[in-house]
Design a protein around this motif. Sequence first.
Motif, PDB file in Angstrom:
ATOM      1  N   THR A 124      50.039  48.533  38.476  1.00 21.29           N
ATOM      2  CA  THR A 124      49.244  47.470  39.105  1.00 21.29           C
ATOM      3  C   THR A 124      47.978  47.042  38.435  1.00 21.29           C
ATOM      4  O   THR A 124      48.173  47.167  37.448  1.00 21.29           O
ATOM      5  CB  THR A 124      48.356  48.958  40.094  1.00 21.29           C
ATOM      6  OG1 THR A 124      47.674  49.870  39.214  1.00 21.29           O
ATOM      7  CG2 THR A 124      49.678  49.598  40.816  1.00 21.29           C
ATOM      8  N   ILE A 143      45.147  48.440  39.451  1.00 21.71           N
ATOM      9  CA  ILE A 143      44.199  49.269  39.725  1.00 21.71           C
ATOM     10  C   ILE A 143      43.622  50.270  38.085  1.00 21.71           C
ATOM     11  O   ILE A 143      44.414  50.834  37.085  1.00 21.71           O
ATOM     12  CB  ILE A 143      44.220  50.239  40.310  1.00 21.71           C
ATOM     13  CG1 ILE A 143      44.560  49.472  41.923  1.00 21.71           C
ATOM     14  CG2 ILE A 143      43.682  51.972  40.655  1.00 21.71           C
ATOM     15  CD1 ILE A 143      45.839  50.463  42.789  1.00 21.71           C
ATOM     16  N   ASN A 168      41.428  53.904  37.399  1.00 24.12           N
ATOM     17  CA  ASN A 168      40.571  54.919  37.430  1.00 24.12           C
ATOM     18  C   ASN A 168      39.520  54.865  36.102  1.00 24.12           C
ATOM     19  O   ASN A 168      39.815  54.711  35.098  1.00 24.12           O
ATOM     20  CB  ASN A 168      41.880  56.168  37.623  1.00 24.12           C
ATOM     21  CG  ASN A 168      42.333  56.185  38.379  1.00 24.12           C
ATOM     22  OD1 ASN A 168      42.314  55.390  39.777  1.00 24.12           O
ATOM     23  ND2 ASN A 168      44.055  56.265  38.800  1.00 24.12           N
ATOM     24  N   LYS A 174      36.227  57.219  39.932  1.00 24.72           N
ATOM     25  CA  LYS A 174      36.361  56.664  40.643  1.00 24.72           C
ATOM     26  C   LYS A 174      37.844  55.869  40.624  1.00 24.72           C
ATOM     27  O   LYS A 174      38.098  55.790  40.250  1.00 24.72           O
ATOM     28  CB  LYS A 174      35.191  54.965  40.335  1.00 24.72           C
ATOM     29  CG  LYS A 174      33.825  55.279  40.404  1.00 24.72           C
ATOM     30  CD  LYS A 174      33.522  53.608  40.221  1.00 24.72           C
ATOM     31  CE  LYS A 174      31.816  54.081  40.087  1.00 24.72           C
ATOM     32  NZ  LYS A 174      31.196  52.375  39.530  1.00 24.72           N
ATOM     33  N   GLY A 218      41.604  54.864  42.103  1.00 21.78           N
ATOM     34  CA  GLY A 218      41.989  54.626  43.220  1.00 21.78           C
ATOM     35  C   GLY A 218      41.790  52.520  43.300  1.00 21.78           C
ATOM     36  O   GLY A 218      41.771  52.113  44.211  1.00 21.78           O
ATOM     37  N   GLY A 219      41.205  52.366  42.029  1.00 19.01           N
ATOM     38  CA  GLY A 219      40.521  51.215  42.183  1.00 19.01           C
ATOM     39  C   GLY A 219      39.182  51.171  43.069  1.00 19.01           C
ATOM     40  O   GLY A 219      38.353  50.033  43.228  1.00 19.01           O
ATOM     41  N   SER A 220      38.611  52.487  43.729  1.00 17.69           N
ATOM     42  CA  SER A 220      37.495  52.228  44.193  1.00 17.69           C
ATOM     43  C   SER A 220      36.431  51.940  43.437  1.00 17.69           C
ATOM     44  O   SER A 220      36.358  52.096  42.372  1.00 17.69           O
ATOM     45  CB  SER A 220      36.855  53.916  44.907  1.00 17.69           C
ATOM     46  OG  SER A 220      36.170  53.674  45.709  1.00 17.69           O
ATOM     47  N   THR A 221      35.183  51.200  44.394  1.00 21.96           N
ATOM     48  CA  THR A 221      34.126  50.532  43.362  1.00 21.96           C
ATOM     49  C   THR A 221      32.296  51.779  44.222  1.00 21.96           C
ATOM     50  O   THR A 221      31.889  51.328  42.850  1.00 21.96           O
ATOM     51  CB  THR A 221      33.712  49.045  44.039  1.00 21.96           C
ATOM     52  OG1 THR A 221      33.412  49.364  45.465  1.00 21.96           O
ATOM     53  CG2 THR A 221      34.642  48.376  43.398  1.00 21.96           C
TER      54      THR A 221
END
Length: 290
Positions: A136, A138, A140, A162, A164-167
């Motif tokens: 992916t 993504i 972490n 962060k 799962g690709g969270s900002t």
Amino acid sequence: MLKKYILSTFAVVALGLVVSCDNTTSDPPNQNNTNPSDPAIVGPRILSKINSKISATETRDLEEYITNAGALSQAIIRDAASSDAITATVTYSGSKISKIRYLDNKPTHVIDNTYNLTYTTGKLTMIAMDQPVLGTAIINHSDFEVVYDANGKLYRIVEKKKLGGSTTYTHYVEYKFTFSADNVARMDQTSMLMDGANPDTTTASTMGYAYSNYDDKVNPYNTLPKEYFIVTGTMFPINFNSISANNTGKMTIHAPAGPAISVPKSYLYDSQNYPVSDQGQLTKYIYKVL
């Protein structure tokens, strides 16, 4: 597969490297035991390998430290029960470690973590970690703040993740240290979810690791950079006692539920006060002359 590999690797570090093969439950006699049959190195040395007997017929280097001119360049952690291994490659800026990449030997790379280290007046104060998710785009990411008390002792490490690709930050971990002299007496790891910009204390769960019955001899890990073991400790928190000055004689694990589990550890020493093996001589500490 992911869960199985992580648990397997954890078992290597937790049991193969930290806990001796002494199956007694009494506190081991750590003091003033020597191993005169093992010739001592006279003068400066550095830890090279930790070799353990993993079966009646096989021994294995479960830890290996590769150094050049006294500087750690690679560290290898091997599984006692399989061919699994993690290699840490160390990069320097001047005399200080600036980056460590941990990479396992699995084709799916469960562990592919790169840590970038930042110092303030010579002390490690910030760590940034990136972990690509295979297949992916993504990444972490974790940001660590390293905090010291008024006496300069490591007090806590705060990690914000962060995932799962969270900002924005999704998870929070605090590693809080209690020292007795120059030895880690206890480390409490508290994990929780983030609620916006703040940790959600209603989701908190704590694992505690207590280290006691220290000897007055030299911890072999002190021959290597402490920053390496601080970073490694955030991956395998059970091993934070590696930053202590001396060698722990008992480790007690306090899980969020269930009874505490205590495990003794014992040593034989050379004439220079370095451990050369456990009491049963199933685990051996091998050094290299500097």
